[in-house]
Scaffold this motif. Structure first.
Motif, PDB file in Angstrom:
ATOM      1  N   ALA A  29      39.782  45.820  30.327  1.00  0.00           N
ATOM      2  CA  ALA A  29      39.949  44.593  29.544  1.00  0.00           C
ATOM      3  C   ALA A  29      41.428  44.251  29.456  1.00  0.00           C
ATOM      4  CB  ALA A  29      39.371  44.794  28.146  1.00  0.00           C
ATOM      5  N   PRO A  30      41.780  42.970  29.525  1.00  0.00           N
ATOM      6  CA  PRO A  30      43.187  42.595  29.427  1.00  0.00           C
ATOM      7  C   PRO A  30      43.738  42.910  28.045  1.00  0.00           C
ATOM      8  CG  PRO A  30      41.788  40.653  29.340  1.00  0.00           C
ATOM      9  CD  PRO A  30      40.904  41.795  29.696  1.00  0.00           C
ATOM     10  N   PRO A  31      45.028  43.151  27.935  1.00  0.00           N
ATOM     11  CA  PRO A  31      45.624  43.432  26.622  1.00  0.00           C
ATOM     12  C   PRO A  31      45.651  42.166  25.767  1.00  0.00           C
ATOM     13  CG  PRO A  31      47.325  43.240  28.293  1.00  0.00           C
ATOM     14  CD  PRO A  31      46.010  43.208  29.019  1.00  0.00           C
ATOM     15  N   ASP A 151      46.173  33.390  41.766  1.00  0.00           N
ATOM     16  CA  ASP A 151      44.905  33.843  41.197  1.00  0.00           C
ATOM     17  C   ASP A 151      44.508  35.128  41.903  1.00  0.00           C
ATOM     18  OD1 ASP A 151      42.222  34.303  40.619  1.00  0.00           O
ATOM     19  OD2 ASP A 151      41.574  32.256  40.989  1.00  0.00           O
ATOM     20  N   VAL A 152      44.360  36.218  41.138  1.00  0.00           N
ATOM     21  CA  VAL A 152      43.851  37.459  41.724  1.00  0.00           C
ATOM     22  C   VAL A 152      42.483  37.758  41.117  1.00  0.00           C
ATOM     23  CG1 VAL A 152      46.156  38.387  42.125  1.00  0.00           C
ATOM     24  CG2 VAL A 152      44.966  38.977  40.005  1.00  0.00           C
ATOM     25  N   ILE A 153      41.663  38.500  41.828  1.00  0.00           N
ATOM     26  CA  ILE A 153      40.345  38.857  41.313  1.00  0.00           C
ATOM     27  C   ILE A 153      40.527  39.793  40.108  1.00  0.00           C
ATOM     28  CG2 ILE A 153      39.154  38.498  43.500  1.00  0.00           C
ATOM     29  CD1 ILE A 153      39.311  41.482  44.015  1.00  0.00           C
ATOM     30  N   GLY A 160      48.135  42.597  40.372  1.00  0.00           N
ATOM     31  CA  GLY A 160      48.685  41.251  40.495  1.00  0.00           C
ATOM     32  C   GLY A 160      49.811  41.011  39.514  1.00  0.00           C
ATOM     33  N   THR A 161      49.667  41.540  38.303  1.00  0.00           N
ATOM     34  CA  THR A 161      50.713  41.412  37.292  1.00  0.00           C
ATOM     35  C   THR A 161      51.997  42.085  37.758  1.00  0.00           C
ATOM     36  OG1 THR A 161      49.110  41.307  35.474  1.00  0.00           O
ATOM     37  CG2 THR A 161      51.350  41.965  34.913  1.00  0.00           C
ATOM     38  N   ALA A 162      51.872  43.286  38.279  1.00  0.00           N
ATOM     39  CA  ALA A 162      53.051  44.058  38.695  1.00  0.00           C
ATOM     40  C   ALA A 162      53.787  43.409  39.859  1.00  0.00           C
ATOM     41  CB  ALA A 162      52.636  45.485  39.052  1.00  0.00           C
ATOM     42  N   ILE A 163      53.040  42.987  40.880  1.00  0.00           N
ATOM     43  CA  ILE A 163      53.724  42.453  42.063  1.00  0.00           C
ATOM     44  C   ILE A 163      54.284  41.057  41.797  1.00  0.00           C
ATOM     45  CG2 ILE A 163      52.388  43.881  43.646  1.00  0.00           C
ATOM     46  CD1 ILE A 163      50.743  41.419  44.397  1.00  0.00           C
ATOM     47  N   ASN A 187      44.373  32.568  28.672  1.00  0.00           N
ATOM     48  CA  ASN A 187      42.918  32.741  28.643  1.00  0.00           C
ATOM     49  C   ASN A 187      42.352  33.401  29.901  1.00  0.00           C
ATOM     50  OD1 ASN A 187      43.425  30.550  30.292  1.00  0.00           O
ATOM     51  ND2 ASN A 187      41.639  29.378  29.617  1.00  0.00           N
ATOM     52  N   ARG A 188      43.181  33.597  30.913  1.00  0.00           N
ATOM     53  CA  ARG A 188      42.768  34.299  32.135  1.00  0.00           C
ATOM     54  C   ARG A 188      43.982  35.080  32.632  1.00  0.00           C
ATOM     55  NH1 ARG A 188      40.643  29.103  33.059  1.00  0.00           N
ATOM     56  NH2 ARG A 188      38.352  29.003  33.086  1.00  0.00           N
ATOM     57  N   GLN A 189      44.070  36.323  32.242  1.00  0.00           N
ATOM     58  CA  GLN A 189      45.283  37.074  32.549  1.00  0.00           C
ATOM     59  C   GLN A 189      45.354  37.565  33.996  1.00  0.00           C
ATOM     60  OE1 GLN A 189      46.756  39.858  29.584  1.00  0.00           O
ATOM     61  NE2 GLN A 189      45.694  38.754  27.946  1.00  0.00           N
TER      62      GLN A 189
END
Length: 237
Positions: A29-31, A151-153, A160-163, A187-189
């Motif tokens: 789950a996203p933070p 947009d990453v899956i 995706g966040t890191a790169i 709303n979509r991390q």
């Protein structure tokens, strides 16, 4: 009969074994969305015959927005090659300031005027910062702005966040960069917006061919959930 019961039992056991595996593969789950600044990108498309009116409206809206309480920066960009398409970039000190702006009479009037000449519905995306530089960095004249939706899956959200964060940190070091921001959609991390401002087209093109940019695109490819949507703009004077 005995064979049938054995088969049913085997299927039940197999299904029970698969449940933990399925749970193990589910993305984390996203933070929680952090407090602090909000970066809003609003995409607008008016009818090509209404380009002049659209340009006038976004210019007026940008100027009015920049004077509102809690606004840190307001910009209007016009797409190169498709001048009837615009993006408004706003930075607010927090979500409360952004919410107040969204309900302001001037904002409501602007949306009504744009709706009368639009070619497509307004698309507004709210973000929190992932990797950003100085708020004050702006451009004009020959400056080129690049706005990209990434947009990453969902299972690739952390990767995706890191790169994407690394892309921004590397991009700010490139020659001719005026601003490089990577922000995450609230709303979509697993969705990001990358905002770049370059001294001129030559600097923007050089960045696109840099080794670290091409490496990012290679890493992003297998994780991508949609087309890499990169758009070039000029700053509306």
């Amino acid at each position: 009969m005995k064979s049938t019961l054995q088969s049913l039992f085997a299927l039940t056991v197999y299904a029970g074994m698969m449940v933990p595996v399925a749970h193990a593969q589910a993305p984390a789950a996203p933070p929680p969305v952090p407090d602090g600044p909000r970066y809003i990108a609003t995409y607008l498309e008016v009818m090509p015959t209404a380009t002049a009116d659209g340009t006038k409206l976004v210019r007026q809206f940008r100027d009015a927005t920049s004077k509102e309480a809690g606004n840190l920066r307001a910009e209007a960009l016009q797409r190169i090659g498709q001048r009837h398409q615009f993006v408004l970039l706003e930075t607010w000190k927090d979500q409360a300031a952004a919410d107040a702006h969204g309900k302001a009479a001037a904002t409501v009037q602007f949306r009504d005027k744009i709706k009368a000449i639009q070619n497509a519905p307004t698309d507004e995306r709210v973000h929190f910062p992932l990797s950003v530089g100085p708020i004050q960095a702006t451009g004009g004249g020959a400056a080129i702005a690049v706005v990209t939706h990434v947009d990453v899956i969902p299972p690739q959200r952390e990767n995706g966040t890191a790169i994407t964060k690394q892309l921004a940190e590397d991009g700010r070091k490139d020659d001719g960069n005026l601003r490089f921001e990577a922000v995450t959609q609230t709303n979509r991390q697993n969705h990001f917006t990358v905002i770049e401002l370059w001294r001129d087209r030559k600097a923007a093109d050089a960045h696109s061919m840099a080794a670290h940019t091409r490496a990012y695109r290679e890493k992003l490819g297998p994780a991508s959930g949609a087309l890499y949507d990169e758009r070039l703009y000029k700053v509306v004077d």
